[in-house]
Design a protein around this motif. Sequence first.
Motif, PDB file in Angstrom:
ATOM      1  N   ILE A 231      -5.171  -9.522 -12.168  1.00 31.00           N
ATOM      2  CA  ILE A 231      -5.604  -8.025 -11.600  1.00 31.00           C
ATOM      3  C   ILE A 231      -5.778  -8.087  -9.921  1.00 31.00           C
ATOM      4  N   SER A 232      -6.472  -9.229  -9.611  1.00 29.83           N
ATOM      5  CA  SER A 232      -6.401  -9.247  -8.260  1.00 29.83           C
ATOM      6  C   SER A 232      -5.110  -9.176  -7.366  1.00 29.83           C
ATOM      7  N   ALA A 233      -4.009  -9.655  -8.035  1.00 27.93           N
ATOM      8  CA  ALA A 233      -2.780  -9.633  -7.336  1.00 27.93           C
ATOM      9  C   ALA A 233      -2.129  -8.256  -7.212  1.00 27.93           C
ATOM     10  N   THR A 234      -2.497  -7.366  -7.975  1.00 30.02           N
ATOM     11  CA  THR A 234      -1.959  -6.044  -7.902  1.00 30.02           C
ATOM     12  C   THR A 234      -1.929  -5.440  -6.268  1.00 30.02           C
ATOM     13  N   TYR A 235      -3.036  -5.899  -5.602  1.00 31.65           N
ATOM     14  CA  TYR A 235      -3.009  -5.240  -4.021  1.00 31.65           C
ATOM     15  C   TYR A 235      -2.214  -6.580  -3.191  1.00 31.65           C
ATOM     16  N   ALA A 236      -2.045  -7.692  -3.935  1.00 31.58           N
ATOM     17  CA  ALA A 236      -1.250  -8.664  -2.994  1.00 31.58           C
ATOM     18  C   ALA A 236       0.189  -8.522  -2.944  1.00 31.58           C
ATOM     19  N   TYR A 237       0.650  -7.862  -3.755  1.00 32.09           N
ATOM     20  CA  TYR A 237       2.160  -7.396  -3.873  1.00 32.09           C
ATOM     21  C   TYR A 237       2.633  -6.245  -2.871  1.00 32.09           C
ATOM     22  N   LEU A 238       3.234  -6.449  -1.855  1.00 30.23           N
ATOM     23  CA  LEU A 238       3.707  -5.167  -0.952  1.00 30.23           C
ATOM     24  C   LEU A 238       4.950  -4.788  -1.655  1.00 30.23           C
ATOM     25  N   THR A 239       4.753  -3.432  -2.124  1.00 33.74           N
ATOM     26  CA  THR A 239       5.602  -2.530  -2.708  1.00 33.74           C
ATOM     27  C   THR A 239       6.612  -1.715  -1.641  1.00 33.74           C
ATOM     28  N   PRO A 240       7.650  -1.277  -1.881  1.00 34.31           N
ATOM     29  CA  PRO A 240       8.235  -0.442  -0.983  1.00 34.31           C
ATOM     30  C   PRO A 240       7.406   0.875  -0.529  1.00 34.31           C
ATOM     31  N   ASP A 241       6.766   1.316  -1.438  1.00 39.70           N
ATOM     32  CA  ASP A 241       6.007   2.676  -0.885  1.00 39.70           C
ATOM     33  C   ASP A 241       4.815   2.141   0.079  1.00 39.70           C
ATOM     34  N   MET A 242       4.827   0.954   0.419  1.00 45.81           N
ATOM     35  CA  MET A 242       3.374   0.414   1.279  1.00 45.81           C
ATOM     36  C   MET A 242       4.197   0.015   2.718  1.00 45.81           C
ATOM     37  N   TRP A 243       5.490   0.314   2.763  1.00 41.15           N
ATOM     38  CA  TRP A 243       5.949  -0.420   3.999  1.00 41.15           C
ATOM     39  C   TRP A 243       5.968   0.695   5.193  1.00 41.15           C
ATOM     40  N   SER A 244       4.951   1.772   5.245  1.00 42.39           N
ATOM     41  CA  SER A 244       4.647   2.526   6.220  1.00 42.39           C
ATOM     42  C   SER A 244       4.348   1.675   7.324  1.00 42.39           C
ATOM     43  N   PRO A 245       4.505   2.028   8.549  1.00 39.96           N
ATOM     44  CA  PRO A 245       3.810   1.303   9.629  1.00 39.96           C
ATOM     45  C   PRO A 245       2.364   1.365   9.722  1.00 39.96           C
ATOM     46  N   THR A 246       2.019   0.442  10.074  1.00 37.80           N
ATOM     47  CA  THR A 246       0.263   0.068   9.961  1.00 37.80           C
ATOM     48  C   THR A 246      -0.299   0.617  11.469  1.00 37.80           C
ATOM     49  N   VAL A 247      -1.393   1.197  11.339  1.00 34.66           N
ATOM     50  CA  VAL A 247      -1.997   1.964  12.514  1.00 34.66           C
ATOM     51  C   VAL A 247      -3.296   1.127  12.401  1.00 34.66           C
ATOM     52  N   PHE A 248      -3.204   0.002  13.587  1.00 36.70           N
ATOM     53  CA  PHE A 248      -4.535  -0.926  13.344  1.00 36.70           C
ATOM     54  C   PHE A 248      -5.697  -0.374  14.140  1.00 36.70           C
ATOM     55  N   THR A 249      -6.927  -0.251  13.816  1.00 40.90           N
ATOM     56  CA  THR A 249      -8.159   0.020  14.311  1.00 40.90           C
ATOM     57  C   THR A 249      -9.084  -0.983  14.509  1.00 40.90           C
ATOM     58  N   ASN A 250     -10.174  -0.824  15.131  1.00 39.85           N
ATOM     59  CA  ASN A 250     -11.182  -1.680  15.366  1.00 39.85           C
ATOM     60  C   ASN A 250     -11.833  -1.950  13.880  1.00 39.85           C
TER      61      ASN A 250
END
Length: 274
Positions: A231-250
Motif C-alpha cells: 500500500i505504501s508503494a502506491t505513492y512510490a511509483y511515478l506515473t506519467p500523470d505526475m510528470w508535471s514540473p515540480t515547483v519547490f517551496t520552503n
Amino acid sequence: KQWYQRRVVITAGGFGRGGSSRGGRGGSRGRGRGNRTGRGAGDAKEWYPCTKLGRLVKDGMIKKIEEIYLFSLPIKEAEIIDFFLGSKLKDEVLKIMPVQKQTRAGQRTRFKAFVAIGDFDGHIGLGVKCSKEVATAIRGAIILAKLSVIPVRRGYWGNKIGTPHTVPCKVTGKCGSVLVRLVPAPRGTGLVSAPVPKKLLSMAGFEDCYTCATGQTATLGNFAKATFAAISATYAYLTPDMWSPTVFTNSPYQEYTDYLAKPFVKQPKKEVKY
C-alpha cells in the motif's frame, strides 16, 4: 520482640511479593481482549509538543497533514496524527500472540500486539508492540501505528469516471517469505482478498482490488507488513500523470525559522496534594 515484628512483616507481604494473594499476580492482569479502556485515556491531558513539528502543528502554522508528507518530515509525536485525523481514525487489533524467551529460571512470556489504524479515506498505519501485559502492548501498538501513518494513493481501473476507487497500478510488497501483489480491479468488484489484507485495504480507503499472495501467509505479522508495504508503494511509483514540473517551496522549518527560534515556555504543572 524483634523476631515477632519481622515475622509479621514477612507474612504481610515481605520480599516485594505484594501481599498474601499470590504476590499481587492476580487482579486485572490485562489478558484477553475484553474491557479495553486503556485506549485514548490520555486524550484528555494537555498536549505539550516536544518537537519543532509539534509546535508548528499545535499553533496552527501547518494546516493539513499533506504539508508534512510533502516535505517528508518525520513524525515523532502521535498527538500530531490525533490533531489532524483524531475523530476519523479507527483502530483494530489484528492479532495478539504470546512470545517466549528462554531464561535460566524458565520461560519469560510477553505479548505481541498487531494493530492497524486508518480513516477509510487515504491514510493507513500499522503498529507492532511487545509487552508484559496485553493492555500495554495494545496501547503501545496504537501509538506506533499512529506514528507510521502514511498517505495512500488511489486511482482508476479504466476511464477516470467518479472518485478513485482502486490502486493506481500493480504494486508489490514483501516481508519475510510473504509477497503480496495488489492489482487494479473494475468498479464493483470489491476487495478480492484474504481477511488480513482486506482489513488493511478497506481501512486505507480502497473499494475494489485484486490481490495475489505467495509464501507463508499463515504468519499474520509478515502478511500484514507485506500488505502495508504494498500500500505504501502506491505513492512510490511515478506515473506519467505526475510528470508535471515540480515547483519547490520552503519547508515549514525554513518558512517559520524566526518563530521556532523563540524559546518554548512550558506552563508549570499544578501540584496535586494527596
